[in-house]
Design an enzyme around this catalytic site. Structure first.
Site, PDB file in Angstrom:
ATOM      1  N   ASP A   1      -7.505  20.396 -12.519  1.00  0.00           N
ATOM      2  CA  ASP A   1      -7.803  19.107 -13.140  1.00  0.00           C
ATOM      3  C   ASP A   1      -7.374  19.239 -14.607  1.00  0.00           C
ATOM      4  O   ASP A   1      -7.979  19.980 -15.376  1.00  0.00           O
ATOM      5  CB  ASP A   1      -9.303  18.793 -13.014  1.00  0.00           C
ATOM      6  CG  ASP A   1      -9.650  17.405 -13.551  1.00  0.00           C
ATOM      7  OD1 ASP A   1      -8.972  16.941 -14.481  1.00  0.00           O
ATOM      8  OD2 ASP A   1     -10.615  16.805 -13.040  1.00  0.00           O
TER       9      ASP A   1
ATOM     10  N   LYS B   1      -8.502   8.463 -18.843  1.00  0.00           N
ATOM     11  CA  LYS B   1      -8.829   9.106 -20.104  1.00  0.00           C
ATOM     12  C   LYS B   1      -7.605   9.101 -21.035  1.00  0.00           C
ATOM     13  O   LYS B   1      -7.206   8.047 -21.475  1.00  0.00           O
ATOM     14  CB  LYS B   1      -9.373  10.513 -19.837  1.00  0.00           C
ATOM     15  CG  LYS B   1     -10.418  10.567 -18.690  1.00  0.00           C
ATOM     16  CD  LYS B   1     -11.720   9.894 -19.030  1.00  0.00           C
ATOM     17  CE  LYS B   1     -12.637   9.695 -17.826  1.00  0.00           C
ATOM     18  NZ  LYS B   1     -12.953  10.897 -17.061  1.00  0.00           N
TER      19      LYS B   1
ATOM     20  N   ARG C   1       0.822  -1.214   0.000  1.00  0.00           N
ATOM     21  CA  ARG C   1       0.000   0.000   0.000  1.00  0.00           C
ATOM     22  C   ARG C   1       0.858   1.266   0.000  1.00  0.00           C
ATOM     23  O   ARG C   1       0.390   2.356  -0.308  1.00  0.00           O
ATOM     24  CB  ARG C   1      -0.980  -0.007   1.180  1.00  0.00           C
ATOM     25  CG  ARG C   1      -1.960   1.149   1.167  1.00  0.00           C
ATOM     26  CD  ARG C   1      -3.233   0.967   2.024  1.00  0.00           C
ATOM     27  NE  ARG C   1      -3.126   0.008   3.085  1.00  0.00           N
ATOM     28  CZ  ARG C   1      -2.619   0.240   4.309  1.00  0.00           C
ATOM     29  NH1 ARG C   1      -2.186   1.445   4.611  1.00  0.00           N
ATOM     30  NH2 ARG C   1      -2.568  -0.718   5.207  1.00  0.00           N
TER      31      ARG C   1
ATOM     32  N   TYR D   1     -16.110  18.501 -13.817  1.00  0.00           N
ATOM     33  CA  TYR D   1     -16.536  17.102 -13.969  1.00  0.00           C
ATOM     34  C   TYR D   1     -17.611  16.807 -12.931  1.00  0.00           C
ATOM     35  O   TYR D   1     -17.453  17.138 -11.755  1.00  0.00           O
ATOM     36  CB  TYR D   1     -15.317  16.202 -13.752  1.00  0.00           C
ATOM     37  CG  TYR D   1     -15.666  14.747 -13.746  1.00  0.00           C
ATOM     38  CD1 TYR D   1     -16.118  14.119 -14.901  1.00  0.00           C
ATOM     39  CD2 TYR D   1     -15.545  13.984 -12.589  1.00  0.00           C
ATOM     40  CE1 TYR D   1     -16.449  12.769 -14.894  1.00  0.00           C
ATOM     41  CE2 TYR D   1     -15.864  12.637 -12.580  1.00  0.00           C
ATOM     42  CZ  TYR D   1     -16.321  12.043 -13.738  1.00  0.00           C
ATOM     43  OH  TYR D   1     -16.642  10.716 -13.730  1.00  0.00           O
TER      44      TYR D   1
END
Ligand SMILES: *Cc1c(COP(=O)(O)O)cnc(C)c1O
Length: 368
Positions: free
Chosen positions: A180, A205, A55, A106
């Site tokens: 972003d 994306k 992790r 978004y």
């Protein structure tokens, strides 16, 4: 005979982005070293070293992070999705702090802000971030503002923010700025070089680019902010799988050529769409590979279009090699300020003549 020594420091110019995308994050050029970073499938590491546990770090993440970090000009952190990255950044805002964000960000980011607000975590105000004076006025009027959230261009309205001007105003007030950068990618816009503090990506994306993986990333310039975000990632645990990360890195290698072709296709389609009688208006910021025609026939015309093509795939998401589209207002969460007839095109890398032929035959039939 020994190989001639290669001296990379011999006054070589700084590498350009297309070269960085291909060469960064590679194993050293040594006999028998693989050219590509391996997919390191492990939950733990031999003690006692730097990584310790799966992790906290993974060599495949490091290769992806080195490459994206070099392209954005900062240090990158990989996340399980774009939203994992978005919510990790929002966690930096102290209880009761406020966030100013684009009204057309978004819709997942807007929903995450509303959710945090409903739990009393923070306050959110949504503004038109293409109106620089209005954003600066909002920043000055909000004493609790801790974060200015920008997305440029916005999804799907394609509004562009004046990042340097807004960063200057925010920093004067001690407010951090996040951008972003999913739509522009580091090839078309590097927010850290424009003064922003934090860059966030949905790597799902353009970065991964093949509609086959969910991933996110954060890139920062400041070591302290990096440490705070890495600490949140360690604790919240929204980490990507090594295989997903390897796919995203494989995608990132070809981002410059994919984006070049997709953006050229998008520019050509934007020009042709503007001349079609079924199209009232074309939203296109002049760069990137998203084009949003607004159809004169509204929702019905949009719903017809997305069912009347054979190459264009009716699907949400964007940034893949294949062209996809959807009428955004089919989503209940989409704000009413997005026109009913707006269809967001994610232009892929197919031949533009085939894409246009498929779109045009459908547009021609809208009012027939
Ligand atoms: C898709 C998207 C996100 C969310 O990313 P996921 O990978 O779907 O979690 C955030 N911002 C923008 C601009 C997006 O397009």
């Amino acid at each position: 005979m020994s190989a001639p020594a290669h001296d990379p420091s011999s006054a070589a110019p700084a590498l350009r982005p297309a070269t960085i995308a291909v060469t960064a994050g590679r194993p050293p050029h040594e006999p028998d070293e693989p050219l590509n970073v391996p997919i390191t499938m492990t939950s733990t590491y031999g003690a006692t070293g730097d990584l310790e546990y799966g992790r906290f770090g993974n060599p495949t993440w490091s290769a992806f992070e080195e490459t994206l970090g070099a392209l954005e000009g900062g240090r990158a952190l990989a996340f399980a999705s774009g939203m994992a990255a978005v919510t990790t950044i929002l966690d930096l805002v102290g209880i009761g702090g406020s966030v100013i964000a684009p009204r057309h960000a978004y819709n997942g980011s807007v929903a995450a802000l509303a959710d945090a607000e409903s739990r009393g975590r923070l306050r959110a105000s949504l503004v038109d971030t293409s109106d620089t004076a209005a954003v600066i006025a909002a920043l000055r009027a909000d004493e609790d503002c801790a974060l200015l959230w920008l997305e440029s261009p916005t999804n799907p309205a394609l509004e562009v923010a004046d990042i340097p001007a807004l960063v200057a105003a925010a920093h004067e007030l001690g407010i951090r700025v996040v951008v972003d950068n999913t739509f522009a990618t580091p090839l078309l816009q590097q927010p850290l070089s424009l003064g922003a503090d934090i860059v966030v990506h949905s790597a799902t994306k353009y970065i991964a680019g093949h509609s086959d993986v969910l991933m996110g990333a954060i890139v920062v310039a400041d070591e302290e902010v990096y440490g705070a975000l890495k600490g949140r990632r360690d604790l919240a645990g929204a980490v990507p799988g090594p295989f997903e990360t390897w796919l995203a890195l494989r995608g990132l290698r070809t981002l410059p050529v994919r984006l070049e072709r997709a953006a050229a296709n998008a520019a050509e389609l934007a020009r042709r769409l503007a001349d079609h009688p079924a199209v009232e208006e074309v939203r296109y910021p002049g760069f990137g590979a998203i084009v949003a025609p607004v159809l004169a026939g509204g929702a019905d015309a949009g719903d017809f279009l997305v069912r009347a093509t054979s190459l264009w795939v009716h699907a949400t998401s964007l940034g893949g090699v294949e062209s996809t589209f959807e009428r955004r207002r089919r989503w209940k969460l989409e704000p009413a300020t997005i026109p009913d007839g707006l269809v967001r095109l994610s232009v892929g890398i197919e031949d533009v003549e085939d894409l246009w032929h498929d779109l045009k035959q459908a547009l021609d039939r809208i009012n027939a």
